[in-house]
Design an enzyme around this catalytic site. Sequence first.
Site, PDB file in Angstrom:
ATOM      1  NE  ARG A   3      39.199  47.508  60.480  1.00  0.00           N
ATOM      2  CZ  ARG A   3      39.970  47.103  59.467  1.00  0.00           C
ATOM      3  NH1 ARG A   3      40.353  47.972  58.545  1.00  0.00           N
ATOM      4  NH2 ARG A   3      40.350  45.855  59.361  1.00  0.00           N
ATOM      5  CG  ASP A  56      37.989  45.465  54.850  1.00  0.00           C
ATOM      6  OD1 ASP A  56      38.246  46.660  55.070  1.00  0.00           O
ATOM      7  OD2 ASP A  56      38.718  44.525  55.224  1.00  0.00           O
ATOM      8  CD  GLU A  95      43.625  50.247  52.105  1.00  0.00           C
ATOM      9  OE1 GLU A  95      44.662  49.571  51.958  1.00  0.00           O
ATOM     10  OE2 GLU A  95      43.065  50.385  53.210  1.00  0.00           O
ATOM     11  CG  HIS A 106      37.605  48.448  52.458  1.00  0.00           C
ATOM     12  ND1 HIS A 106      38.892  48.068  52.173  1.00  0.00           N
ATOM     13  CD2 HIS A 106      36.813  47.653  51.701  1.00  0.00           C
ATOM     14  CE1 HIS A 106      38.874  47.070  51.296  1.00  0.00           C
ATOM     15  NE2 HIS A 106      37.621  46.812  50.994  1.00  0.00           N
ATOM     16  CG  ASN A 153      51.678  51.162  52.629  1.00  0.00           C
ATOM     17  OD1 ASN A 153      52.354  52.137  52.905  1.00  0.00           O
ATOM     18  ND2 ASN A 153      51.599  50.102  53.405  1.00  0.00           N
TER      19      ASN A 153
END
Length: 318
Positions: free
Chosen positions: A293, A16, A196, A260, A159
């Site tokens: 990640r 992120d 998101e 992200h 979600n």
Amino acid sequence: MTISAWPNPFIEQRADPFILRHSGVYYFIASVPEYDRLEIRRSATLAGLRHATPVVVWRKPERGPMSELIWAPELHFIQGKWYIYYAAAPTKALDHLNMFQHRMFALECADADPLTGTWEEKGQIKTQFDTFALDATTFEHQGKRWYLWAQKAPDIPGNSNIYLCEMANPWTLKGEPVMLSKPEFDWECRGFMVNEGPAVLRHGERLFISYSASATDENYCMGLLWIDLAAEITNPHNWRKSPQPVFTTSYENRQYGPGHNSFTTTEDGQDVLVYHARNYTEIEGDPLYDPNRHTRLKLIGWNEEGMPQFGIPPADRP
């Protein structure tokens, strides 16, 4: 600085990722694998963030509404003060249902240096629903300050959807939020129905919002919304949405689940995509607890119509 000069991964085990360029200086903040703290790196150059020393500016409390799973922080400079937006869950229950009990919170630093200054908790940012909410960002447009985030709607399957609202101040919303996007295409609904991680980019006569979709494994990918700069951004009908993802897994380059993202610029003003991706698919257990990640950088191209060209995630290279 050209793309060939950036190692891939750029920073390991940071998901992120968010890079702020402020007064010519670069700041980096991201989720850490332990999900237990907020740390900032600073560098005079974009490349220098790779080896800059992280400074922990906040640690989660032992209990309470923001004591677990600190996710997706962003650092912003607004009206002379620093703000960090992040998502957190309450103290864990034995049934682990708190995985999706996140709410959004803000920290404020009035000192000149966000790495050494004092950070004050401004509390939860309240929205229209008391539901799972995360991935907030903020931007100025048409003379107003806006808040953009992802949240679960009680009456919509899935979600999270993407919402937009004006701000009364950097930790308070003003007026009624509007939904800009919800999972509807197949590529947004693999594993989980997810929109998101919104990020804002301006170019030419358009305002763009990228976002991430589907589960956080190799199905994770990026979508795109856009609107004319002069249009009313609180009217969802003025926004256009790409029917196809704009940045996806590259099996050939072994880059899985890119997404992200945030945006920054090189020292000479070129647009840069900042994102995370894994280099393998064999994940044991919940993908959210896999630490690999990694933060990666890629230049963005633009076509003759003024649309961003994200291309393909490049392969790992030292």
